[in-house]
Motif scaffolding. Structure first.
Motif, mmCIF file in Angstrom:
data_model
loop_
_atom_site.group_PDB
_atom_site.id
_atom_site.type_symbol
_atom_site.label_atom_id
_atom_site.label_comp_id
_atom_site.label_asym_id
_atom_site.label_seq_id
_atom_site.Cartn_x
_atom_site.Cartn_y
_atom_site.Cartn_z
ATOM 1 N N THR A 87 0.824 -1.213 0.000
ATOM 2 C CA THR A 87 0.000 0.000 0.000
ATOM 3 C C THR A 87 0.856 1.259 0.000
ATOM 4 O O THR A 87 0.563 2.229 -0.720
ATOM 5 N N ASP A 88 1.917 1.263 0.791
ATOM 6 C CA ASP A 88 2.795 2.439 0.840
ATOM 7 C C ASP A 88 3.410 2.723 -0.531
ATOM 8 O O ASP A 88 3.512 3.888 -0.946
ATOM 9 N N MET A 89 3.811 1.672 -1.244
ATOM 10 C CA MET A 89 4.396 1.880 -2.572
ATOM 11 C C MET A 89 3.351 2.386 -3.561
ATOM 12 O O MET A 89 3.623 3.287 -4.369
ATOM 13 N N LEU A 90 2.150 1.818 -3.510
ATOM 14 C CA LEU A 90 1.094 2.269 -4.415
ATOM 15 C C LEU A 90 0.711 3.727 -4.139
ATOM 16 O O LEU A 90 0.518 4.524 -5.062
ATOM 17 N N LYS A 91 0.615 4.089 -2.865
ATOM 18 C CA LYS A 91 0.273 5.467 -2.510
ATOM 19 C C LYS A 91 1.339 6.432 -3.003
ATOM 20 O O LYS A 91 1.021 7.512 -3.507
ATOM 21 N N ASP A 136 2.460 10.666 -6.610
ATOM 22 C CA ASP A 136 3.609 11.269 -7.297
ATOM 23 C C ASP A 136 3.090 12.315 -8.290
ATOM 24 O O ASP A 136 2.256 12.021 -9.150
ATOM 25 N N LYS A 137 3.574 13.526 -8.190
ATOM 26 C CA LYS A 137 3.089 14.611 -9.045
ATOM 27 C C LYS A 137 3.427 14.393 -10.512
ATOM 28 O O LYS A 137 2.822 15.012 -11.396
ATOM 29 N N SER A 138 4.412 13.537 -10.784
ATOM 30 C CA SER A 138 4.767 13.279 -12.186
ATOM 31 C C SER A 138 3.752 12.360 -12.860
ATOM 32 O O SER A 138 3.740 12.230 -14.082
ATOM 33 N N ILE A 139 2.886 11.694 -12.060
ATOM 34 C CA ILE A 139 1.829 10.849 -12.623
ATOM 35 C C ILE A 139 0.655 11.755 -12.984
ATOM 36 O O ILE A 139 -0.185 12.071 -12.141
ATOM 37 N N ARG A 140 0.604 12.166 -14.223
ATOM 38 C CA ARG A 140 -0.398 13.156 -14.610
ATOM 39 C C ARG A 140 -1.442 12.594 -15.574
ATOM 40 O O ARG A 140 -2.414 13.258 -15.886
ATOM 41 N N THR A 141 -1.240 11.400 -16.073
ATOM 42 C CA THR A 141 -2.203 10.841 -17.025
ATOM 43 C C THR A 141 -2.915 9.649 -16.404
ATOM 44 O O THR A 141 -2.367 8.947 -15.550
ATOM 45 N N TYR A 142 -4.135 9.424 -16.890
ATOM 46 C CA TYR A 142 -4.899 8.274 -16.411
ATOM 47 C C TYR A 142 -4.240 6.972 -16.834
ATOM 48 O O TYR A 142 -4.330 5.962 -16.129
ATOM 49 N N ALA A 143 -3.548 6.992 -17.985
ATOM 50 C CA ALA A 143 -2.880 5.782 -18.477
ATOM 51 C C ALA A 143 -1.831 5.299 -17.482
ATOM 52 O O ALA A 143 -1.702 4.102 -17.223
ATOM 53 N N ASP A 144 -1.055 6.241 -16.917
ATOM 54 C CA ASP A 144 -0.040 5.862 -15.928
ATOM 55 C C ASP A 144 -0.688 5.245 -14.692
ATOM 56 O O ASP A 144 -0.207 4.248 -14.145
ATOM 57 N N LEU A 145 -1.765 5.848 -14.254
ATOM 58 C CA LEU A 145 -2.482 5.339 -13.084
ATOM 59 C C LEU A 145 -3.078 3.963 -13.375
ATOM 60 O O LEU A 145 -3.022 3.059 -12.539
ATOM 61 N N PHE A 146 -3.636 3.833 -14.575
ATOM 62 C CA PHE A 146 -4.270 2.573 -14.950
ATOM 63 C C PHE A 146 -3.266 1.419 -14.946
ATOM 64 O O PHE A 146 -3.593 0.308 -14.515
ATOM 65 N N GLU A 147 -2.050 1.660 -15.418
ATOM 66 C CA GLU A 147 -1.039 0.602 -15.468
ATOM 67 C C GLU A 147 -0.717 0.096 -14.064
ATOM 68 O O GLU A 147 -0.514 -1.109 -13.866
ATOM 69 N N SER A 148 -0.667 0.993 -13.089
ATOM 70 C CA SER A 148 -0.410 0.577 -11.704
ATOM 71 C C SER A 148 -1.578 -0.244 -11.173
ATOM 72 O O SER A 148 -1.382 -1.256 -10.493
ATOM 73 N N TRP A 149 -2.782 0.204 -11.484
ATOM 74 C CA TRP A 149 -3.968 -0.536 -11.041
ATOM 75 C C TRP A 149 -4.056 -1.897 -11.721
ATOM 76 O O TRP A 149 -4.330 -2.903 -11.061
ATOM 77 N N PHE A 150 -3.804 -1.942 -13.025
ATOM 78 C CA PHE A 150 -3.880 -3.203 -13.762
ATOM 79 C C PHE A 150 -2.846 -4.197 -13.236
ATOM 80 O O PHE A 150 -3.111 -5.398 -13.147
ATOM 81 N N LEU A 151 -1.683 -3.706 -12.864
ATOM 82 C CA LEU A 151 -0.673 -4.573 -12.257
ATOM 83 C C LEU A 151 -1.209 -5.156 -10.948
ATOM 84 O O LEU A 151 -1.069 -6.361 -10.688
ATOM 85 N N SER A 177 -4.245 0.246 11.527
ATOM 86 C CA SER A 177 -4.047 -0.413 10.234
ATOM 87 C C SER A 177 -5.243 -0.246 9.312
ATOM 88 O O SER A 177 -5.120 -0.450 8.103
ATOM 89 N N SER A 178 -6.376 0.100 9.850
ATOM 90 C CA SER A 178 -7.589 0.131 9.041
ATOM 91 C C SER A 178 -7.529 1.175 7.924
ATOM 92 O O SER A 178 -8.010 0.938 6.816
ATOM 93 N N ASP A 179 -6.938 2.336 8.193
ATOM 94 C CA ASP A 179 -6.838 3.369 7.162
ATOM 95 C C ASP A 179 -6.040 2.867 5.958
ATOM 96 O O ASP A 179 -6.396 3.128 4.805
ATOM 97 N N THR A 180 -4.972 2.136 6.247
ATOM 98 C CA THR A 180 -4.124 1.607 5.174
ATOM 99 C C THR A 180 -4.893 0.635 4.300
ATOM 100 O O THR A 180 -4.877 0.729 3.060
ATOM 101 N N PHE A 181 -5.607 -0.301 4.927
ATOM 102 C CA PHE A 181 -6.311 -1.323 4.166
ATOM 103 C C PHE A 181 -7.523 -0.749 3.431
ATOM 104 O O PHE A 181 -7.845 -1.185 2.319
ATOM 105 N N LEU A 182 -8.194 0.223 4.045
ATOM 106 C CA LEU A 182 -9.324 0.857 3.363
ATOM 107 C C LEU A 182 -8.850 1.614 2.123
ATOM 108 O O LEU A 182 -9.526 1.623 1.093
ATOM 109 N N TRP A 183 -7.703 2.277 2.228
ATOM 110 C CA TRP A 183 -7.161 2.982 1.058
ATOM 111 C C TRP A 183 -6.861 1.999 -0.074
ATOM 112 O O TRP A 183 -7.172 2.263 -1.240
#
Length: 506
Positions: A321-325, A330-345, A367-373
């Motif tokens: 979760t920490d790595m995904l967050k 990350d401010k350099s992630i500006r497109t939905y495509a970049d976000l989608f690739e992380s989610w698809f992984l 721990s609940s906040d982490t898992f809910l995110w």
């Protein structure tokens, strides 16, 4: 002869079609036997009798000899994967491939099919007819012929539609088996001709296929050239990535339905298991099959829950979760495509989402906040901070109310419905998915939930349009319990009872 080939029925529907196919094959054999003997005084029939053969035997042996001659001709035209000019023209090879279309299911013709599939001409264009490639692939998928691994790999490298059709063939089988257990789904995947060939061929090193196959593939399908970083490397993960791309399109076209996500997860799990089982030094590492820019995340996700002690699940989930967050924020992630690739992984390894729900009901408050995110991201990968915040607020409210009921030994369906309710009627579909996931886990892991689980399924779930989704959640839970070897626990028994009730209702 080509007219006869066109008359041949690939899918005979009745005895008339079967009889017609038999007649066409016999006539083709007869035409094959036509030669200078017909112009001589000695009749063909007399000649065959003099050899001591019946007509059927003669035609069969003639076909074998012609096949052997053509195979020798094709193989003699190439040396170490290079085309030797002047022996066989590409036009001649194309004609031979067309001629083979109605003969594909004949066992005697199989050597010629393989020789054609592994043949590469001197031109950049495909030398084999598309009718031939499509017919071979269709017949192979229906298990009407058996071909070597190198022949199938060559087919899929040189004819992308065949690879796509093989993938969709598996996908359709898996979709139609959604009422089965995940053990049955796993068997279908492992028995799949598609995954068997990918797993075997992509781990065979330099013996898997030659460089000319990859070179031809890149010429025909330049959009995939970026996946052949080293064209001469013999087990590059290009095919896996193309199959993965097809799954991605299916996920997008279906709006990210849980059923499709489960199929992707099971396919990935089977692939990873087979890769690890037959781990050889010349193989590409697993992370090469998932070319995400954040390789630390890939490595963390590749660690399966069953490979860790249950006491370490919470810690590993926090790490993921920490790595995904960090990636998402990350401010350099500006497109939905970049976000989608992380989610698809993350979708490939969705078992961690199921573990997160289970840990959420057992975790300490911090721990609940982490898992809910993590669950909010799993069910809603949009790069909209305001929308994600709203999902987290609603999920947190439902979670807090469920935790207040968790230790209660006496509950009613009304209590549970009230805990899952919202003040507005505008709850997002992704939030509904998350809430249902929490509710099903609550029924399985809480004392009071056990007592009302069947009533809740009967009066709430079956009355809604969410039966398939809930069935999927339960099958994944049952699969996880079975993999962990849990048999006598109360939750295991309840899962099986609920699944049985849903199957019976269906």
């Amino acid at each position: 002869m080509w007219c006869l080939c066109c008359l041949y029925s690939k899918e005979p529907q009745n005895p008339v079609d079967l009889k017609a196919n038999s007649w066409i094959l016999s006539l083709l054999c007869h035409l094959l036997s036509s030669s200078e003997w017909g112009a001589n005084k000695v009749g063909t029939g007399t000649f065959i009798s003099a050899l001591g053969y019946t007509s059927a035997d003669y035609y069969s042996k003639l076909v074998k000899n012609i096949v052997l001659s053509l195979v020798t001709e094709l193989k003699g035209n190439q040396f170490n994967g290079l085309n030797i000019q002047g022996r066989v023209s590409d036009d001649h090879v194309n004609v031979v491939s067309l001629f083979c279309v109605p003969l594909i299911t004949l066992p005697d013709v199989t050597p010629l099919l393989e020789a054609l599939l592994t043949y590469h001409g001197g031109r950049s264009q495909e030398v084999l007819s598309s009718e031939f490639l499509e017919a071979v692939n269709e017949t192979f998928l229906k298990k009407k012929i058996v071909l070597s691994e190198s022949a199938i790999l060559s087919l899929w490298l040189r004819h992308l539609p065949s690879l796509e059709k093989a993938t969709l063939h598996l996908f359709e089988r898996l979709i139609s088996s959604q009422t089965s257990s995940l053990e049955e789904v796993e068997c279908i995947i492992k028995d799949s001709l598609l995954i068997m060939q990918i797993l075997k061929l992509m781990g065979r090193g330099s013996r898997g296929y030659d460089a000319s196959s990859a070179k031809l593939f890149m010429m025909l399908f330049p959009m995939y050239e970026r996946w052949f970083a080293k064209p001469k490397a013999a087990c590059h993960p290009a095919i896996f990535r193309i199959v993965d791309e097809i799954f991605k399109n299916a996920l997008l076209e279906t709006g990210g339905t849980p059923e499709v996500m489960t199929i992707i997860q099971m396919f990935t799990r089977c692939f990873v298991q087979a890769h690890q089982k037959d781990n050889k030094q010349h193989k590409f590492p697993l992370k090469a099959y998932f070319p995400h820019q954040h390789q630390h995340l890939v490595i963390a996700l590749l660690k399966h829950p069953f490979d860790l002690s249950a006491t370490l699940w919470s810690q590993h989930l926090k790490y993921i979760t920490d790595m995904l967050k960090a990636i998402i924020e990350d401010k350099s992630i500006r497109t939905y495509a970049d976000l989608f690739e992380s989610w698809f992984l993350f979708v490939h390894f969705g078992e961690w989402a199921d573990i997160a729900v289970e840990q959420l009901l057992k975790s300490e408050d911090e721990s609940s906040d982490t898992f809910l995110w993590l669950l909010a991201f799993y069910y809603n990968p949009h790069n909209d901070k305001e929308k994600r915040t709203q999902i987290l607020v609603e999920a947190r409210a439902v979670y807090d109310r469920l935790m207040m009921l968790f230790s209660c030994t006496t509950l009613s369906v009304t209590d549970l419905q009230a805990a899952a309710s919202t003040k507005t009627d505008k709850r997002q579909p992704c939030t509904k998915h998350l809430v249902r996931h929490l509710l099903i886990s609550f029924l399985l892991f809480s004392s009071g939930g056990h007592k009302i689980a069947q009533e809740f399924i009967s009066h709430v779930i079956l009355a809604s349009s969410t039966t398939n989704e809930v069935f999927g959640l339960l099958t994944r839970t049952a699969y996880r319990f079975n993999q962990l070897g849990l048999k006598d626990q109360r939750a295991v028994k309840l899962v099986n009872e609920l699944l049985q009730e849903l199957r019976f209702t269906d």
